[in-house]
Design a protein around this motif. Structure first.
Motif, PDB file in Angstrom:
ATOM      1  N   LYS A  83       0.829  -1.202   0.000  1.00  0.00           N
ATOM      2  CA  LYS A  83       0.000   0.000   0.000  1.00  0.00           C
ATOM      3  C   LYS A  83       0.871   1.262   0.000  1.00  0.00           C
ATOM      4  O   LYS A  83       0.579   2.230  -0.696  1.00  0.00           O
ATOM      5  CB  LYS A  83      -0.920  -0.001   1.227  1.00  0.00           C
ATOM      6  N   PHE A  92       1.191   4.357  -2.918  1.00  0.00           N
ATOM      7  CA  PHE A  92       0.946   5.765  -2.609  1.00  0.00           C
ATOM      8  C   PHE A  92       2.189   6.613  -2.889  1.00  0.00           C
ATOM      9  O   PHE A  92       2.078   7.745  -3.373  1.00  0.00           O
ATOM     10  CB  PHE A  92       0.526   5.906  -1.149  1.00  0.00           C
ATOM     11  N   SER A  99      -3.647   2.110  -3.078  1.00  0.00           N
ATOM     12  CA  SER A  99      -3.058   2.662  -1.862  1.00  0.00           C
ATOM     13  C   SER A  99      -3.988   2.485  -0.669  1.00  0.00           C
ATOM     14  O   SER A  99      -3.549   2.538   0.486  1.00  0.00           O
ATOM     15  CB  SER A  99      -2.756   4.163  -2.052  1.00  0.00           C
TER      16      SER A  99
END
Length: 421
Positions: free
Chosen positions: A267, A271, A354
């Motif tokens: 994740k 991002f 994300s």
């Protein structure tokens, strides 16, 4: 012969008195002028003290401008005092004898001269400190410039790192460079940008088809043959739908269906890639690393969106297509327009994964009944017969998404529905 008696007494007394000679300097000295000179000296010393106090005050807080002004004032008072000193010496040579009053005044003058020397030393000290401060300021300015250069280089390396083949490795420590909250609003904003990018790319595509002699009605029917358009101008949505379908193919996979060796995902890495890429020009991104995952994504999507026959009609050959398939990224206006579209979809995918859990994409098919919960019409002012059949989806122009417990509606063009003028 003088007679004896009272008359010779004054003469004798005058003869018996001693004569005390007086020096010429004291006899010629003007007491009023001397007092005026001494008064000027004391006034000058008072002004010098005031200037010195201003010079001290200018150091706290440190103010270079005020320090220079105060320094000039001190120097001016010192010059005035020096001129008084020379004037006095020229008009008053060293006396033969000095009275007690003159001795006291001379002592006071000597004391003031000693104090003056102290002020001169302090002024020189402050001037030296001022030069040191200026030197420190220049040194700090150079350090700031060097720090800015290092920061720019670090940000550039971070962006390149976020676009490399091994994108996710070592990306966590750079989080502190960004202050963006991962929220549904951020995703909605990226989705809106992607929708606009599809619309923007469809314009030059349609214009080039017109210029190349394409039958736009036939081309729209080829994309989706059973759509009934309320207006002929609405056939532009067929081309937007075509672009959307090709660009979002594989969106449901973390890899976006792009093959890459040694690719690990998290994740945080998704991002970081979003943050590192969103402010960069897509051509610059590819120029630094043409074979990055983003580069492979652009290459595969261009081939999917732009048909060979279409490209041949635009440019008279397939040189650009072959160049892209071979690993290149040309700087042609058409390809640069496509890259803006590709970047917007790429950023949306990075952002979708994300979230925890990841954002899910859903599509609606042609012929499905219109649902206000999951769909939104791209055309406003529709005339709907509430007693008749529900409107049917003619084209999906943008997919929908599930983010957390919320739904972001898919954007569709409804077939056979009238529009109010």
């Amino acid at each position: 012969m003088l007679p004896t008696g009272v008359k010779d007494t004054p003469l004798r007394e005058s003869l018996s008195q001693k004569v005390h000679p007086q020096p010429m300097e004291e006899a010629n000295q003007n007491p009023e002028a001397f007092e005026a000179m001494v008064s000027k000296i004391f006034n000058n010393i008072s002004s010098l003290k005031s200037a010195y106090i201003q010079l001290q005050a200018a150091h706290t807080p440190y103010d270079p401008g005020k320090i220079q002004d105060a320094d000039k004032l001190v120097v001016s008072e010192l010059k005035n005092l020096s001129e008084l000193k020379h004037f006095y010496r020229e008009n008053n040579p060293k006396p033969v004898c000095v009275s007690p009053q003159d001795s006291r005044l001379a002592s006071e003058i000597q004391e003031q001269q000693s104090l003056l020397k102290t002020y001169e030393v302090m002024v020189k000290k402050f001037q030296s400190e001022l030069q040191n401060k200026d030197s420190e300021i220049h040194q700090l300015q150079r350090q700031i410039e060097e720090a800015d250069q290092k920061r720019a280089k670090l940000e550039k390396n971070l962006k390149l790192r976020g676009l490399s083949t091994r994108e996710s490795e070592g990306s966590g420590e750079e989080n502190g460079l960004f202050h963006v909250d991962l929220t549904p609003d951020l995703f909605a904003s990226a989705l809106e940008a992607a929708f606009k990018a599809i619309h923007d790319f469809s314009k030059p595509l349609i214009n080039m088809m017109k210029a190349a002699g394409w039958d736009l009605d036939a081309a729209a029917n080829t994309i989706e043959p059973n759509v009934v358009y309320a207006k002929r101008a609405h056939k532009k949505y067929a081309f937007e739908s075509h672009i959307c379908q090709r660009m979002f193919d594989g969106f449901q996979h973390e890899s976006f269906s792009i093959k890459s060796d040694n690719l690990t995902v998290s994740k945080e890495s998704f991002f970081n890639q979003f943050l590192a890429s969103r402010e960069m020009d897509p051509l610059d991104m590819l120029g630094q690393n043409p074979d990055s995952i983003f580069g492979k994504f652009c290459r595969s999507k261009y081939v999917a969106v732009v048909h060979p026959k279409m490209e041949a009609s635009f440019f008279g050959n397939l040189d650009q297509r072959n160049y892209i398939i071979g690993g290149g990224h040309p700087r042609t206006p058409f390809y640069q327009a496509f890259l803006k579209l590709a970047k917007s979809i790429w950023l949306l995918h990075r952002l979708a994964y994300s979230f925890d859990p990841a954002v899910k994409v859903f599509q609606v098919k042609t012929g499905n009944e219109f649902s206000e919960v999951y769909m939104e019409s791209v055309v406003q002012n529709l005339i709907v017969d509430e007693n008749g059949e529900k409107p049917k989806v003619g084209l999906m122009v943008m997919p929908g998404f599930w983010i957390g417990g919320s739904v972001i509606q898919s954007r569709v063009y409804l077939s056979g529905v009238k529009v109010a003028d």
